[in-house]
Design a protein around this motif. Structure first.
Motif, mmCIF file in Angstrom:
data_model
loop_
_atom_site.group_PDB
_atom_site.id
_atom_site.type_symbol
_atom_site.label_atom_id
_atom_site.label_comp_id
_atom_site.label_asym_id
_atom_site.label_seq_id
_atom_site.Cartn_x
_atom_site.Cartn_y
_atom_site.Cartn_z
ATOM 1 N N ALA A 31 80.287 -3.980 -52.161
ATOM 2 C CA ALA A 31 81.067 -4.379 -53.339
ATOM 3 C C ALA A 31 80.392 -3.850 -54.604
ATOM 4 O O ALA A 31 79.172 -3.903 -54.725
ATOM 5 C CB ALA A 31 81.185 -5.892 -53.409
ATOM 6 N N PRO A 32 81.164 -3.302 -55.559
ATOM 7 C CA PRO A 32 80.571 -2.751 -56.780
ATOM 8 C C PRO A 32 79.947 -3.851 -57.630
ATOM 9 O O PRO A 32 80.506 -4.933 -57.788
ATOM 10 C CB PRO A 32 81.775 -2.124 -57.500
ATOM 11 C CG PRO A 32 82.976 -2.842 -56.962
ATOM 12 C CD PRO A 32 82.639 -3.196 -55.556
ATOM 13 N N GLU A 33 78.767 -3.575 -58.153
ATOM 14 C CA GLU A 33 78.094 -4.542 -59.020
ATOM 15 C C GLU A 33 78.630 -4.417 -60.443
ATOM 16 O O GLU A 33 79.095 -3.364 -60.854
ATOM 17 C CB GLU A 33 76.580 -4.294 -59.008
ATOM 18 C CG GLU A 33 75.925 -4.586 -57.661
ATOM 19 C CD GLU A 33 74.415 -4.401 -57.730
ATOM 20 O OE1 GLU A 33 73.919 -4.111 -58.834
ATOM 21 O OE2 GLU A 33 73.768 -4.536 -56.688
ATOM 22 N N ALA A 34 78.552 -5.526 -61.190
ATOM 23 C CA ALA A 34 78.995 -5.493 -62.585
ATOM 24 C C ALA A 34 78.094 -4.556 -63.379
ATOM 25 O O ALA A 34 76.890 -4.454 -63.120
ATOM 26 C CB ALA A 34 78.938 -6.898 -63.167
ATOM 27 N N GLU A 35 78.679 -3.854 -64.344
ATOM 28 C CA GLU A 35 77.885 -2.979 -65.196
ATOM 29 C C GLU A 35 76.929 -3.818 -66.041
ATOM 30 O O GLU A 35 77.234 -4.957 -66.399
ATOM 31 C CB GLU A 35 78.809 -2.157 -66.107
ATOM 32 C CG GLU A 35 79.596 -1.095 -65.367
ATOM 33 C CD GLU A 35 80.362 -0.201 -66.314
ATOM 34 O OE1 GLU A 35 80.115 1.021 -66.332
ATOM 35 O OE2 GLU A 35 81.211 -0.726 -67.053
ATOM 36 N N THR A 36 75.778 -3.258 -66.343
ATOM 37 C CA THR A 36 74.772 -3.973 -67.128
ATOM 38 C C THR A 36 74.785 -3.482 -68.570
ATOM 39 O O THR A 36 75.156 -2.339 -68.856
ATOM 40 C CB THR A 36 73.364 -3.766 -66.538
ATOM 41 O OG1 THR A 36 73.113 -2.355 -66.407
ATOM 42 C CG2 THR A 36 73.254 -4.432 -65.178
ATOM 43 N N ALA A 37 74.372 -4.370 -69.479
ATOM 44 C CA ALA A 37 74.414 -4.035 -70.897
ATOM 45 C C ALA A 37 73.237 -4.655 -71.635
ATOM 46 O O ALA A 37 72.779 -5.752 -71.292
ATOM 47 C CB ALA A 37 75.719 -4.532 -71.516
ATOM 48 N N VAL A 38 72.734 -3.942 -72.640
ATOM 49 C CA VAL A 38 71.784 -4.532 -73.583
ATOM 50 C C VAL A 38 72.509 -4.702 -74.912
ATOM 51 O O VAL A 38 73.387 -3.904 -75.260
ATOM 52 C CB VAL A 38 70.508 -3.665 -73.764
ATOM 53 C CG1 VAL A 38 69.741 -3.576 -72.472
ATOM 54 C CG2 VAL A 38 70.835 -2.283 -74.294
ATOM 55 N N VAL B 194 71.618 -7.964 -69.937
ATOM 56 C CA VAL B 194 70.299 -7.995 -69.305
ATOM 57 C C VAL B 194 69.160 -8.095 -70.320
ATOM 58 O O VAL B 194 68.037 -8.462 -69.971
ATOM 59 C CB VAL B 194 70.071 -6.764 -68.391
ATOM 60 C CG1 VAL B 194 70.976 -6.830 -67.171
ATOM 61 C CG2 VAL B 194 70.277 -5.456 -69.143
ATOM 62 N N HIS B 195 69.441 -7.756 -71.585
ATOM 63 C CA HIS B 195 68.371 -7.836 -72.593
ATOM 64 C C HIS B 195 68.972 -7.765 -73.998
ATOM 65 O O HIS B 195 70.100 -7.298 -74.172
ATOM 66 C CB HIS B 195 67.375 -6.676 -72.403
ATOM 67 C CG HIS B 195 66.064 -6.897 -73.102
ATOM 68 N ND1 HIS B 195 65.157 -7.861 -72.699
ATOM 69 C CD2 HIS B 195 65.497 -6.278 -74.180
ATOM 70 C CE1 HIS B 195 64.095 -7.822 -73.490
ATOM 71 N NE2 HIS B 195 64.287 -6.872 -74.401
ATOM 72 N N ARG B 196 68.183 -8.232 -74.989
ATOM 73 C CA ARG B 196 68.602 -8.181 -76.388
ATOM 74 C C ARG B 196 67.526 -7.515 -77.229
ATOM 75 O O ARG B 196 66.337 -7.716 -77.004
ATOM 76 C CB ARG B 196 68.863 -9.599 -76.928
ATOM 77 C CG ARG B 196 69.979 -10.332 -76.241
ATOM 78 C CD ARG B 196 70.149 -11.737 -76.811
ATOM 79 N NE ARG B 196 71.264 -12.422 -76.171
ATOM 80 C CZ ARG B 196 71.730 -13.614 -76.521
ATOM 81 N NH1 ARG B 196 71.172 -14.255 -77.551
ATOM 82 N NH2 ARG B 196 72.737 -14.163 -75.890
ATOM 83 N N PHE B 197 67.990 -6.737 -78.212
ATOM 84 C CA PHE B 197 67.065 -6.118 -79.169
ATOM 85 C C PHE B 197 67.515 -6.475 -80.580
ATOM 86 O O PHE B 197 68.699 -6.373 -80.908
ATOM 87 C CB PHE B 197 67.072 -4.586 -79.020
ATOM 88 C CG PHE B 197 66.449 -4.086 -77.749
ATOM 89 C CD1 PHE B 197 65.087 -3.859 -77.675
ATOM 90 C CD2 PHE B 197 67.233 -3.830 -76.630
ATOM 91 C CE1 PHE B 197 64.508 -3.392 -76.500
ATOM 92 C CE2 PHE B 197 66.667 -3.366 -75.460
ATOM 93 C CZ PHE B 197 65.298 -3.143 -75.382
ATOM 94 N N THR C 293 66.481 3.497 -69.845
ATOM 95 C CA THR C 293 66.142 4.488 -68.809
ATOM 96 C C THR C 293 65.429 3.830 -67.632
ATOM 97 O O THR C 293 65.762 4.073 -66.464
ATOM 98 C CB THR C 293 65.249 5.598 -69.411
ATOM 99 O OG1 THR C 293 65.920 6.196 -70.517
ATOM 100 C CG2 THR C 293 64.944 6.661 -68.363
ATOM 101 N N HIS C 294 64.447 2.983 -67.946
ATOM 102 C CA HIS C 294 63.638 2.353 -66.888
ATOM 103 C C HIS C 294 64.482 1.436 -66.001
ATOM 104 O O HIS C 294 64.339 1.455 -64.773
ATOM 105 C CB HIS C 294 62.493 1.560 -67.519
ATOM 106 C CG HIS C 294 61.600 0.893 -66.506
ATOM 107 N ND1 HIS C 294 60.670 1.581 -65.760
ATOM 108 C CD2 HIS C 294 61.525 -0.409 -66.101
ATOM 109 C CE1 HIS C 294 60.051 0.749 -64.943
ATOM 110 N NE2 HIS C 294 60.546 -0.472 -65.134
ATOM 111 N N PHE C 295 65.370 0.639 -66.606
ATOM 112 C CA PHE C 295 66.155 -0.329 -65.830
ATOM 113 C C PHE C 295 67.566 0.180 -65.493
ATOM 114 O O PHE C 295 68.381 -0.571 -64.969
ATOM 115 C CB PHE C 295 66.257 -1.660 -66.596
ATOM 116 C CG PHE C 295 64.943 -2.396 -66.687
ATOM 117 C CD1 PHE C 295 64.462 -3.116 -65.600
ATOM 118 C CD2 PHE C 295 64.182 -2.342 -67.845
ATOM 119 C CE1 PHE C 295 63.248 -3.793 -65.671
ATOM 120 C CE2 PHE C 295 62.968 -3.011 -67.929
ATOM 121 C CZ PHE C 295 62.492 -3.734 -66.842
#
Length: 422
Positions: free
Chosen positions: A15-22, A55-58, A84-86
């Motif tokens: 199953a496709p995973e949800a796209e990730t976003a910062v 997944v993260h906030r800046f 890039t790393h994640f």
């Protein structure tokens, strides 16, 4: 392991995973970190509504955005390293980006870049159900995207049938995309003109009956209240912009008929193109006799939400209409403790508990609007009778303006409003 279990396991593995976003925001001198965090919480909710996962906030403290990349070079490098790393799929900014900023950011980050307006436009596109709403959103989206096409990602992937980044799109393809967008804008404007003409005819046919419209910040419970009053099944979810279509229902209280409309929820920084394209839908607000402003009283920033809605109503030329304030979701607000209990609590405990003096709140807003607000919970039906009494009282006032002698001998032809829905 059974054959059925193995099949299920295989299904979930593929199953496709949800796209990730910062998420990215700048903190201006006039803002506190707490205020920006609250804005990012809303952006995270928007991201979830689109179907992506934060997944993260800046954040970066800047008096004004960098003209080239919105954030400073050091912060951009930090974001790029993390992405890039994640292997993050997209970066979402809490403000609007200029066309050059979007191009520069996509060139630097090598992933999809959303600004706040584009995120809201994509959510509207996903949520629109009627031909009018779909056409309005598509038009607004194309108008917004036209100057923002980049070699990295043209944002037209859904129209092309996929969602993956096109890493090698050339200038020739961008020009093709621009030509396609211009043609689509022309087609959509003509289509919308025809739909709006039909809507105008429908609205003219409703003269002679009081029109009430539900307004409010997004996700405050307008659709739930609509369902409660009309016993209909309007979509109501705990998501931002659960519905973007205008819905109209006929209601009769104490032998007095009126039309109740539910409109799209407002939000901070609502895209200009979207307001322009939705003007015909928002005409329901402009032509209403009474506005019912629904407020989520359990939200810590409910007063800011009231201010956003009030400002939007003023921009639409509807700020002078009678407004019945409904403080909804009272069941999610902690009850005010006694004086003795308050004395035994620290200042921090009182502040974190978010207690509200409801009597004082009602008095303050009654003075502002000229109508006593209602405190209720639409989902559980708490104080629904108080709401009905207030609503019919205000409807009667508007009804008397149309039919000053309605108690004597007035008959209505309500057949034209049967099964009314837009």
């Amino acid at each position: 392991m059974s054959k059925y279990t193995r099949k299920l396991k295989k299904l979930f593995e593929t199953a496709p995973e949800a796209e990730t976003a910062v998420l990215v925001a700048i903190i201006k001198q006039s803002q506190s970190e707490l205020e920006v965090e609250e804005h990012l919480d809303e952006l995270a909710f928007l991201t979830e509504t689109l179907g992506a996962k934060e997944v993260h906030r800046f954040t970066q403290r800047l008096e004004k955005p960098d003209i080239r990349t919105f954030v400073g070079s050091g912060k951009l490098e930090e974001i790029q390293t993390y992405v890039t790393h994640f292997e993050v799929d997209m970066v979402i900014f809490d403000d609007d980006l200029s066309p050059s900023q979007m191009r520069n950011l996509e060139n630097e980050l090598k992933v999809k870049v959303y600004d706040r307006s584009l995120l809201i436009l994509d959510i509207f596109l996903k949520r629109a159900q009627t031909a009018q709403a779909k056409t309005q959103v598509e038009l607004a989206r194309f108008q917004y995207l036209l100057p923002r096409l980049t070699r990295m990602w043209t944002h037209l992937e859904r129209q092309r049938g996929g969602t993956a980044t096109r890493g090698g799109a050339g200038e020739k393809e961008i020009e093709t995309d621009k030509r396609m967008i211009r043609n689509q804008i022309t087609v959509l404007k003509e289509k919308l003109r025809k739909i709006e003409k039909q809507g105008e005819t429908q609205r003219k046919g409703r003269k002679g009956i009081v029109r009430v419209t539900l307004v409010g910040y997004t996700n405050v419970g307008k659709s739930t209240l609509m369902n409660l009053v009309t016993k209909s099944e309007v979509l109501a979810e705990n998501k931002l912009f659960a519905t973007v279509d205008s819905t109209v229902r006929k209601v009769v209280y104490e032998n007095i008929p009126f039309l109740l409309s539910d409109t799209v929820g407002f939000i901070r920084k609502l895209p200009t193109h979207l307001i322009e394209s939705f003007k015909s839908t928002l005409m329901e607000i402009q032509e209403s006799d009474l506005l019912v402003h629904v407020v989520d009283i359990s939200h810590p920033n409910f007063e800011d939400h009231i201010a956003v809605v009030t400002q939007t109503l003023n921009e639409l030329g509807a700020g002078d209409k009678p407004i019945l304030l409904v403080f909804n979701k009272i069941d999610m607000v902690p009850p005010m403790p006694s004086e003795e209990e308050l004395m035994n609590m620290s200042e921090l405990e009182v502040e974190e508990a978010n207690y509200l003096d409801l009597e004082k709140l009602q008095a303050v807003y009654a003075k502002k609007t000229g109508i006593d607000p209602v405190i209720m919970a639409a989902k559980s039906g708490t104080n629904i009778e108080a709401f009905r009494e207030s609503l019919i009282r205000e409807v009667k006032k508007q009804h008397l303006k149309i039919y000053p002698h309605y108690l004597e001998d007035v008959t209505y032809d309500l057949s034209q409003f049967d099964d009314l829905e837009e």
